[in-house]
Enzyme design. Sequence first.
Site, PDB file in Angstrom:
ATOM      1  N   HIS A 160       0.827  -1.212   0.000  1.00 10.43           N
ATOM      2  CA  HIS A 160       0.000   0.000   0.000  1.00 10.43           C
ATOM      3  C   HIS A 160       0.869   1.273   0.000  1.00 10.43           C
ATOM      4  CE1 HIS A 160      -3.601  -2.367   1.117  1.00 10.43           C
ATOM      5  NE2 HIS A 160      -2.851  -2.968   2.016  1.00 10.43           N
TER       6      HIS A 160
HETATM    7  O1  RIB Z   1      -4.920  -0.253   4.938  1.00 12.24           O
HETATM    8  C1  RIB Z   1      -3.546  -0.291   4.667  1.00 12.24           C
HETATM    9  C2  RIB Z   1      -2.801   0.700   5.511  1.00 12.24           C
HETATM   10  O2  RIB Z   1      -2.929   0.355   6.890  1.00 12.24           O
HETATM   11  C3  RIB Z   1      -1.289   0.705   5.246  1.00 12.24           C
HETATM   12  O3  RIB Z   1      -0.775   1.991   5.487  1.00 12.24           O
HETATM   13  C4  RIB Z   1      -0.767  -0.278   6.267  1.00 12.24           C
HETATM   14  O4  RIB Z   1       0.610  -0.025   6.608  1.00 12.24           O
HETATM   15  C5  RIB Z   1      -1.657   0.024   7.441  1.00 12.24           C
HETATM   16  O5  RIB Z   1      -1.124   1.159   8.127  1.00 12.24           O
END
Ligand code: RIB
Length: 331
Positions: A249
Amino acid sequence: MKKIPLIMDCDPGLDDAIGILLTLASPEKIDLLGITTVVGNCPLEQAEQNARRICELAGRPDIKVFKGCPRTLFSSNFQASFTDYGAADIHGETGLGGCKLPPPTMPSQSQDAVNYLIDTLLNAPSKITIAASGALTNLACAFIMEPRIKEKIEKIVVMGGSIGIGNISPAAEYNFYTDPQAAYVIFKSGVPLIMIGLDTTRKTQTSEKWLSEIEAIGTPVAQAIIDMLSFYHRPDAILEPGVNGGVLHDPNIIAYLLKPEFYKGREVHVEIDISSTILAGRSTVDWHGKLDRKATAFVVNDVNVDSFFTLLTERLERYASLNKEHACSRC
Ligand code: RIB
Ligand code: CA
């Protein structure tokens, strides 16, 4: 080429860690001023230590790392999202999967993250960009304490939210769900926002092929990445059964800064749900302009996945030569 003065606000966390490595592998484009840490994928103490571990791994013990909020705005008996939402199952007990990096030796900063954000932004000679990849608690506190800093922010590129379904809940994405009120403050602030949510980031999942490419780099950094991501890469993601691989992500917000042409999106109105219903933390994105309300964010809905991974591999390969004088002898 003018460098981007950047502050990273994050909860490392495996994908945050890859985002930090991508940033530090791109010194010709990004001037990383500091890293502020927040509770989320692991307790604050671990997130801050992990950020320092990653900076040392990257050969950058000079980077300033700050501790921010150990809990979110309105979760009174909130210990840390990692216990509440099982983040340890995703990022491991250390927050960095199977990573074997020793405790950091570079100094921790005595100033707290919120006051660092306020002081740095108020005194900055030019506007600063912020890359946010955790709960937005630190930034919301800074905005509440010192609203004048909004004029000193170029933009906030945030990993969070979704146009479609959530991951931690049917409605919400983890970062916004962990602190809905903080996300609400940021999305009402009027500061230029780039929202890169799950609709985009789900597409950038680790594959066996890519992990093999990284392992073949053969540097201590590459091996540490394999140790981290092997824990994260799995046939069935815990939060999203059916989503395979480790979803990277957070590196998307850095890749966006480096190569915005890899991404597509549009300026739209976004509302953050702060109810205490099943919608808590939901980002409602008015993608088709039904509400006829002012746009509040540039919401990204697509990424060129091949270009993303080509960039990521090319930058991670740079650690074979970058910062040789700092080469992490402890990896
Ligand atoms: O939903 C994904 C996010 O939540 C990313 O930033 C992961 O590291 C968690 O923080
Ligand atoms: Ca994160």
